[in-house]
Scaffold this motif. Structure first.
Motif, PDB file in Angstrom:
ATOM      1  N   ARG A  28    -155.789  21.809 -34.660  1.00 41.95           N
ATOM      2  CA  ARG A  28    -156.010  22.981 -34.912  1.00 41.95           C
ATOM      3  C   ARG A  28    -156.856  23.386 -33.574  1.00 41.95           C
ATOM      4  NH1 ARG A  28    -152.361  26.287 -36.457  1.00 41.95           N
ATOM      5  NH2 ARG A  28    -151.135  25.978 -38.649  1.00 41.95           N
ATOM      6  N   VAL A  29    -156.499  22.439 -32.749  1.00 43.01           N
ATOM      7  CA  VAL A  29    -157.727  22.297 -31.809  1.00 43.01           C
ATOM      8  C   VAL A  29    -157.571  22.914 -30.129  1.00 43.01           C
ATOM      9  CG1 VAL A  29    -159.169  20.646 -32.900  1.00 43.01           C
ATOM     10  CG2 VAL A  29    -157.925  19.901 -31.407  1.00 43.01           C
ATOM     11  N   GLY A  30    -158.006  23.844 -29.338  1.00 49.46           N
ATOM     12  CA  GLY A  30    -157.349  23.772 -27.940  1.00 49.46           C
ATOM     13  C   GLY A  30    -157.229  25.803 -27.315  1.00 49.46           C
ATOM     14  N   GLY A  31    -157.955  25.548 -26.806  1.00 51.98           N
ATOM     15  CA  GLY A  31    -158.843  26.923 -25.958  1.00 51.98           C
ATOM     16  C   GLY A  31    -157.047  27.595 -25.500  1.00 51.98           C
ATOM     17  N   PRO A  32    -157.478  28.587 -24.708  1.00 50.86           N
ATOM     18  CA  PRO A  32    -155.879  30.081 -24.360  1.00 50.86           C
ATOM     19  C   PRO A  32    -155.329  29.478 -23.775  1.00 50.86           C
ATOM     20  CG  PRO A  32    -158.826  30.671 -23.464  1.00 50.86           C
ATOM     21  CD  PRO A  32    -158.252  29.289 -24.252  1.00 50.86           C
ATOM     22  N   ALA A  33    -153.797  29.520 -23.986  1.00 52.45           N
ATOM     23  CA  ALA A  33    -153.199  30.034 -23.209  1.00 52.45           C
ATOM     24  C   ALA A  33    -152.841  30.990 -22.104  1.00 52.45           C
ATOM     25  CB  ALA A  33    -151.702  29.417 -23.781  1.00 52.45           C
ATOM     26  N   ASP A  34    -152.456  30.500 -20.608  1.00 59.44           N
ATOM     27  CA  ASP A  34    -153.015  32.092 -19.911  1.00 59.44           C
ATOM     28  C   ASP A  34    -152.117  33.064 -20.829  1.00 59.44           C
ATOM     29  OD1 ASP A  34    -154.574  30.880 -18.438  1.00 59.44           O
ATOM     30  OD2 ASP A  34    -153.098  30.415 -16.879  1.00 59.44           O
ATOM     31  N   LEU A  35    -150.816  32.483 -21.075  1.00 58.46           N
ATOM     32  CA  LEU A  35    -149.447  33.489 -21.957  1.00 58.46           C
ATOM     33  C   LEU A  35    -148.544  32.370 -22.740  1.00 58.46           C
ATOM     34  CD1 LEU A  35    -148.243  35.982 -21.034  1.00 58.46           C
ATOM     35  CD2 LEU A  35    -146.769  34.675 -19.419  1.00 58.46           C
ATOM     36  N   LEU A  36    -148.132  33.355 -23.561  1.00 53.18           N
ATOM     37  CA  LEU A  36    -147.299  32.509 -24.535  1.00 53.18           C
ATOM     38  C   LEU A  36    -146.318  33.221 -24.665  1.00 53.18           C
ATOM     39  CD1 LEU A  36    -148.096  29.939 -27.054  1.00 53.18           C
ATOM     40  CD2 LEU A  36    -147.038  32.486 -27.890  1.00 53.18           C
ATOM     41  N   ALA A  37    -145.238  32.466 -24.769  1.00 54.12           N
ATOM     42  CA  ALA A  37    -143.780  32.949 -25.598  1.00 54.12           C
ATOM     43  C   ALA A  37    -142.857  32.315 -26.710  1.00 54.12           C
ATOM     44  CB  ALA A  37    -142.929  33.084 -23.605  1.00 54.12           C
ATOM     45  N   ILE A  38    -142.730  33.102 -27.104  1.00 61.43           N
ATOM     46  CA  ILE A  38    -141.763  32.683 -28.316  1.00 61.43           C
ATOM     47  C   ILE A  38    -140.697  32.965 -28.593  1.00 61.43           C
ATOM     48  CG2 ILE A  38    -141.722  32.584 -30.807  1.00 61.43           C
ATOM     49  CD1 ILE A  38    -144.466  33.444 -30.776  1.00 61.43           C
ATOM     50  N   THR A  39    -140.185  31.187 -28.582  1.00 61.99           N
ATOM     51  CA  THR A  39    -137.939  32.081 -28.288  1.00 61.99           C
ATOM     52  C   THR A  39    -137.937  31.330 -29.825  1.00 61.99           C
ATOM     53  OG1 THR A  39    -138.005  30.092 -27.123  1.00 61.99           O
ATOM     54  CG2 THR A  39    -138.527  31.393 -26.011  1.00 61.99           C
ATOM     55  N   LEU A  40    -136.345  32.199 -29.336  1.00 64.56           N
ATOM     56  CA  LEU A  40    -136.061  31.949 -30.935  1.00 64.56           C
ATOM     57  C   LEU A  40    -134.062  31.601 -31.425  1.00 64.56           C
ATOM     58  CD1 LEU A  40    -137.365  35.452 -32.921  1.00 64.56           C
ATOM     59  CD2 LEU A  40    -138.175  33.133 -32.814  1.00 64.56           C
ATOM     60  N   SER A  41    -134.256  31.229 -29.473  1.00 61.31           N
ATOM     61  CA  SER A  41    -133.289  30.162 -29.778  1.00 61.31           C
ATOM     62  C   SER A  41    -133.120  29.856 -28.191  1.00 61.31           C
ATOM     63  CB  SER A  41    -131.457  31.356 -29.487  1.00 61.31           C
ATOM     64  OG  SER A  41    -131.367  32.128 -27.911  1.00 61.31           O
ATOM     65  N   SER A  42    -131.622  28.859 -28.031  1.00 63.00           N
ATOM     66  CA  SER A  42    -131.874  27.793 -27.297  1.00 63.00           C
ATOM     67  C   SER A  42    -131.521  28.601 -25.661  1.00 63.00           C
ATOM     68  CB  SER A  42    -131.071  27.037 -27.206  1.00 63.00           C
ATOM     69  OG  SER A  42    -130.325  27.449 -27.406  1.00 63.00           O
ATOM     70  N   GLU A  43    -130.966  29.622 -26.283  1.00 64.02           N
ATOM     71  CA  GLU A  43    -130.415  30.362 -24.801  1.00 64.02           C
ATOM     72  C   GLU A  43    -131.596  31.817 -24.408  1.00 64.02           C
ATOM     73  OE1 GLU A  43    -128.495  32.638 -21.827  1.00 64.02           O
ATOM     74  OE2 GLU A  43    -128.153  30.477 -22.598  1.00 64.02           O
ATOM     75  N   ALA A  44    -132.957  31.926 -25.585  1.00 58.46           N
ATOM     76  CA  ALA A  44    -133.984  32.409 -24.430  1.00 58.46           C
ATOM     77  C   ALA A  44    -134.956  31.594 -24.450  1.00 58.46           C
ATOM     78  CB  ALA A  44    -134.339  32.799 -26.131  1.00 58.46           C
ATOM     79  N   LEU A  45    -135.162  30.097 -25.119  1.00 54.34           N
ATOM     80  CA  LEU A  45    -136.003  29.131 -24.816  1.00 54.34           C
ATOM     81  C   LEU A  45    -135.187  28.742 -22.830  1.00 54.34           C
ATOM     82  CD1 LEU A  45    -137.934  26.915 -24.422  1.00 54.34           C
ATOM     83  CD2 LEU A  45    -135.326  25.281 -25.083  1.00 54.34           C
ATOM     84  N   ARG A  46    -134.378  28.788 -22.300  1.00 56.03           N
ATOM     85  CA  ARG A  46    -134.041  28.212 -21.394  1.00 56.03           C
ATOM     86  C   ARG A  46    -133.879  29.861 -19.953  1.00 56.03           C
ATOM     87  NH1 ARG A  46    -127.566  27.182 -19.609  1.00 56.03           N
ATOM     88  NH2 ARG A  46    -127.650  26.893 -17.637  1.00 56.03           N
ATOM     89  N   GLN A  47    -134.010  30.634 -21.254  1.00 54.87           N
ATOM     90  CA  GLN A  47    -134.307  32.043 -19.908  1.00 54.87           C
ATOM     91  C   GLN A  47    -135.818  32.320 -19.671  1.00 54.87           C
ATOM     92  OE1 GLN A  47    -133.155  35.578 -21.624  1.00 54.87           O
ATOM     93  NE2 GLN A  47    -130.479  34.932 -22.001  1.00 54.87           N
ATOM     94  N   ALA A  48    -136.734  31.502 -20.680  1.00 54.60           N
ATOM     95  CA  ALA A  48    -137.950  32.025 -19.938  1.00 54.60           C
ATOM     96  C   ALA A  48    -138.008  30.335 -19.121  1.00 54.60           C
ATOM     97  CB  ALA A  48    -138.691  31.465 -21.437  1.00 54.60           C
ATOM     98  N   VAL A  49    -138.292  30.049 -19.890  1.00 52.03           N
ATOM     99  CA  VAL A  49    -138.023  28.125 -18.936  1.00 52.03           C
ATOM    100  C   VAL A  49    -137.457  28.718 -17.384  1.00 52.03           C
ATOM    101  CG1 VAL A  49    -137.877  26.188 -18.477  1.00 52.03           C
ATOM    102  CG2 VAL A  49    -138.356  27.002 -20.506  1.00 52.03           C
ATOM    103  N   GLU A  50    -136.590  29.235 -17.024  1.00 50.01           N
ATOM    104  CA  GLU A  50    -135.674  29.242 -15.660  1.00 50.01           C
ATOM    105  C   GLU A  50    -136.255  30.451 -14.843  1.00 50.01           C
ATOM    106  OE1 GLU A  50    -131.624  29.266 -16.383  1.00 50.01           O
ATOM    107  OE2 GLU A  50    -131.083  27.864 -16.147  1.00 50.01           O
ATOM    108  N   LEU A  51    -137.295  31.079 -16.435  1.00 51.18           N
ATOM    109  CA  LEU A  51    -137.850  32.219 -15.142  1.00 51.18           C
ATOM    110  C   LEU A  51    -138.273  32.233 -14.692  1.00 51.18           C
ATOM    111  CD1 LEU A  51    -136.869  35.342 -17.709  1.00 51.18           C
ATOM    112  CD2 LEU A  51    -136.860  35.135 -14.639  1.00 51.18           C
ATOM    113  N   ALA A  52    -140.020  31.127 -15.354  1.00 51.21           N
ATOM    114  CA  ALA A  52    -140.880  30.507 -15.320  1.00 51.21           C
ATOM    115  C   ALA A  52    -140.587  29.857 -13.624  1.00 51.21           C
ATOM    116  CB  ALA A  52    -141.852  29.766 -16.114  1.00 51.21           C
ATOM    117  N   TRP A  53    -139.692  28.764 -13.941  1.00 51.23           N
ATOM    118  CA  TRP A  53    -139.381  27.799 -12.879  1.00 51.23           C
ATOM    119  C   TRP A  53    -139.186  28.698 -11.010  1.00 51.23           C
ATOM    120  CZ3 TRP A  53    -135.386  24.355 -15.782  1.00 51.23           C
ATOM    121  CH2 TRP A  53    -136.599  22.991 -16.317  1.00 51.23           C
ATOM    122  N   ALA A  54    -138.624  29.733 -11.295  1.00 52.23           N
ATOM    123  CA  ALA A  54    -138.089  30.644 -10.510  1.00 52.23           C
ATOM    124  C   ALA A  54    -139.345  31.200  -9.741  1.00 52.23           C
ATOM    125  CB  ALA A  54    -137.387  31.736 -10.789  1.00 52.23           C
ATOM    126  N   HIS A  55    -140.002  31.522 -10.688  1.00 52.27           N
ATOM    127  CA  HIS A  55    -141.350  32.265  -9.885  1.00 52.27           C
ATOM    128  C   HIS A  55    -142.444  31.693  -9.555  1.00 52.27           C
ATOM    129  CE1 HIS A  55    -139.905  36.178 -10.416  1.00 52.27           C
ATOM    130  NE2 HIS A  55    -139.080  35.615 -10.829  1.00 52.27           N
TER     131      HIS A  55
END
Length: 198
Positions: A28-55
């Protein structure tokens, strides 16, 4: 631009800005993340990470938050909360997405009288974190039970790795020791066998 990139991979309600990381870490420690995304499947996880990498957006994946400390200054870029928790257990295999609780997977095996993961029944982390760091206890570890895992590599390819490719050592793997640190575990499969439920 970070927000625009991530909203295409997750429902808008699952994307948060300036999210306090203390809400997502067991200590229960830690400051803010600029942006936080919640992914509910491995495919959504992959999409979020790939988009971040691409940009070119800095990106970190967080499972249960049981093995991290976040500074009060917080985290720059995107934090992806991995809530991909689907599991399947057969007589010879235990498969799970990387956001699944390692303890829950082990207990599911035990209730079915399957041996192989009982050492993991008290480890608080996720399957992905366990694969990344070769989690273990009571004489067992990931290295001795993992048969394969699907890894999203820094070049954007999702590849199935056998246990040998991880070059496991005591609480470490090639993912922790090299440029592969940015690789993401999407799912994993472990060997189990019939045992004494008691």
């Amino acid at each position: 631009p970070i927000c625009r990139v991530t909203r295409t991979a997750s429902p808008p309600a699952a994307v948060r800005t300036a999210e306090p990381m203390a809400r997502h870490a067991t200590l229960r420690v830690g400051g803010p993340a600029d942006l936080l995304a919640i992914t509910l499947s491995s495919e959504a996880l992959r999409q979020a990470v790939e988009l971040a990498w691409a940009h070119g957006v800095p990106c970190q994946v967080l499972g249960s938050g049981s093995n991290i400390l976040v500074a009060d200054a917080g985290l720059r870029g995107l934090v992806v909360l991995n809530r991909a928790r689907t599991m399947r257990v057969t007589r010879t295999k235990a498969w799970a997405e990387s956001g699944a609780s390692l303890t829950a997977l082990a207990r599911r095996c035990v209730t079915r009288g399957l041996a192989g993961l009982e050492w993991a029944s008290g480890i608080p982390g996720t399957v992905g974190g366990a694969v990344f760091g070769n989690a273990g206890a009571w004489g067992g570890d990931v290295a001795s039970t993992l048969t394969q895992a699907t890894i999203l590599e820094p070049d954007g390819c999702a590849t199935v790795w056998t246990a040998e490719r991880f070059e496991y050592g005591y609480r470490t793997s090639i993912l922790k020791r090299s440029q592969m640190r940015t690789a993401v575990v999407l799912e994993a499969e472990f060997a189990v066998h019939q045992g004494d439920r008691e």
